[in-house]
Design an enzyme around this catalytic site. Sequence first.
Site, short mmCIF file in Angstrom:
data_model
loop_
_atom_site.label_atom_id
_atom_site.label_comp_id
_atom_site.label_asym_id
_atom_site.label_seq_id
_atom_site.Cartn_x
_atom_site.Cartn_y
_atom_site.Cartn_z
N CYS A 9 0.30 -1.67 -0.18
CA CYS A 9 -0.31 -0.48 0.30
C CYS A 9 0.97 1.08 0.16
O CYS A 9 2.54 0.93 0.17
CB CYS A 9 -0.89 -0.01 1.02
N ARG A 12 0.94 2.51 -6.18
CA ARG A 12 1.07 1.67 -5.18
C ARG A 12 0.21 0.95 -4.56
O ARG A 12 0.43 -0.39 -3.86
CB ARG A 12 2.29 2.73 -3.73
N TRP A 52 -3.72 -1.38 -1.85
CA TRP A 52 -3.76 -2.61 -2.94
C TRP A 52 -3.10 -4.24 -1.79
O TRP A 52 -2.97 -4.19 -0.68
CB TRP A 52 -2.16 -2.45 -3.36
N ASN A 100 0.98 -0.05 5.66
CA ASN A 100 1.72 -0.71 4.68
C ASN A 100 2.60 -2.11 5.48
O ASN A 100 3.06 -1.96 6.49
CB ASN A 100 2.59 0.11 4.14
N GLY A 101 1.61 -2.92 4.99
CA GLY A 101 3.11 -4.22 5.37
C GLY A 101 1.51 -5.56 6.18
O GLY A 101 0.83 -5.80 5.52
N GLU A 152 11.14 -9.58 -21.69
CA GLU A 152 10.34 -8.32 -21.25
C GLU A 152 9.13 -8.03 -22.22
O GLU A 152 8.02 -6.96 -21.44
CB GLU A 152 12.22 -7.23 -21.35
N LYS A 189 5.46 -6.95 -20.25
CA LYS A 189 5.32 -5.11 -20.99
C LYS A 189 2.88 -5.49 -21.41
O LYS A 189 2.50 -5.04 -21.43
CB LYS A 189 5.48 -4.63 -21.85
N GLU A 214 0.67 -7.52 -19.15
CA GLU A 214 0.66 -6.50 -17.58
C GLU A 214 -0.39 -5.60 -18.32
O GLU A 214 -1.17 -5.15 -17.00
CB GLU A 214 1.91 -6.37 -16.99
N HIS A 225 9.57 -26.83 -29.52
CA HIS A 225 9.65 -28.00 -28.20
C HIS A 225 8.95 -28.40 -27.73
O HIS A 225 8.45 -28.05 -26.13
CB HIS A 225 11.11 -27.82 -27.36
N LYS A 228 3.08 -0.69 -8.00
CA LYS A 228 4.74 -1.15 -9.00
C LYS A 228 5.54 -1.39 -8.25
O LYS A 228 6.77 -1.70 -8.41
CB LYS A 228 5.08 0.60 -8.27
#
Length: 605
Positions: free
Chosen positions: A2, A27, A75, A99-100, A477, A481, A484, A500, A600
Amino acid sequence: MCGIMGYSGLRSPLPLLVSGLERLEYRGYDSSGVAFFDDIGALSVVRSVGKVGVLKDLVNDRVAQPGAAIGHIRWATHGGVTLENAHPHQSGPIVLVHNGIVENDQAIRIYLRSLGVECVSETDSEVLSHLIRIEYEKDGVFPEAVRRALGQVEGSYALAILCQNDPADLVVVRNGPPLILGLGEGETFAASDIPAFLHFTRKVHTMENGTIALIRHEEVKVGRLDQALSEWAPPSSLRSISWDPVFAEKGTFRHFMEKEIFEAPRAMMDTLADRLSVTPVLPELDRSVHGRPPVVAFVACGTSWHAALLGRAFLEQAGIPAFVEIASEFRYRKLLLPPGSWVIGISQSGETADTIGAMESARRAGFLTLGISNVPGSSLERECDLCLLTHAGPEIGVASTKAFQAQVALLMMLSLALGEGSPRTDLADALIRAPHRLELFLESLSPESLDARVERLRESRLVMFAGRGLDYPLALEGALKFKEITYRPADGYPGGELKHGPIALIEPGVTVIAPLVDRLLRAKEISNLREIRARGGYVLAVGPNVVKEGHGIWYDDRIELPDDPPWSGIYQAAGVLQLLAYRVASALGNDVDQPRNLAKSVTVE
């Protein structure tokens, strides 16, 4: 994970809190809330489900007295996205944001029930407000009550706390997640990240783990959680942040992600500045003291993991064996590294819980730890023996873009610094020129030139990315991108692995994007792409001299890169893949800067 914010000062705090939460929204954006003292001095709590804009409308006509106030952007971890689970949480005169993770949440709930206290939310955070209220009722000393209550808590927390009876006082605590104080004239801010208050002050103090602070306007006293209030003292370590506040604004761009893609050349230049001329100069790294590692282990998550894969290739070119691990796996494995090995952790925020945990394990095992982060004063910087900072400036978009480019530039420079023998002046020269070459290339990509490609990708049933050598991390990458922010299926593969198993997915309607920067393996990659086209897949090639390579038709469309050295081509290819993902997500109407379910900086395991 958060975002929290606190304020104590002489201004009305609501506008400051809301603007700070808007800048922390990367966040988390499931719900938000604020607590403040209203026009009659009562402690008021306003919460909402959804983004900060909803909260902003709710408090638009509210009046807050100067003094202390707190805010939160969530979050979700414990409990669903509901109004009851939104912060702040209140118990009697105590209100807090957190936050935690409270690891002994259930044990505390049992204890609270024995006292007749029932929690109304599913969150672990609520129990903290009850514990502090119980301790406060014993002697009425606000900061001491916080300190005693947290002695009963196991887990991680960054807290900002108010008390009805002390309207000017803000108590903040850090034990794990980041918490930074911003010291202004007649006011002090506390936040999870610097952009929350960057417009108001650049003078900061990063709180250490296990510390608590009492803030009253510009007066700040900091102490350890095991120290009585009488032993606390003003912060001794202050630093000035050089970030320009304009980096935290969108300007003329539609989204932060778009802006930050085009800021990548500046981020790279700032990262290389004063560190690279003909040869790399890394003052943080004294070769006479630290020597040359026999083996390097990279640990990282997400985009930083992809940068580490390129870092491995760079170090191998310098003759240093290297391997790359996902941090959440590495931290629970037995570290079978030769003596003298280095463990390099990469995290844009410097607060990624899994990466920090992995570095703690490596340091306890006696290996030299080197952090690479974008945030000065981060947990990673303090945890590691050495730290190299990128200088990308604040990155607001959840999908990392310019920070990835800056990480790759710094890793390239690290490989040059650790190389043996005569300096690789050709590579150093290519790196010096890379930011300007990237800037010119991005400017040459008009929106119209990408329109047809964007529409093709938008209509594709599946998008795959394939590459070999240096192109494989770019493929991973690019796929990350794409998935997401577009929410469409996408995967990245080594080109040689397609046959394969993944080739079973190839059929009409499937698009394969192939970065082709690595000249040594290009012929083999083209052979793999022929196999894709033979089965009805649509191939979009991204690289220099595409039209001149190979015999016969092996691609359906191409985006031509400048004919630069491969090490420069990495940045240009990455920019293209970022722009394609951005444009497709925008065309789909997605929230590009704040994609669903993502945050983030993930500060929980």
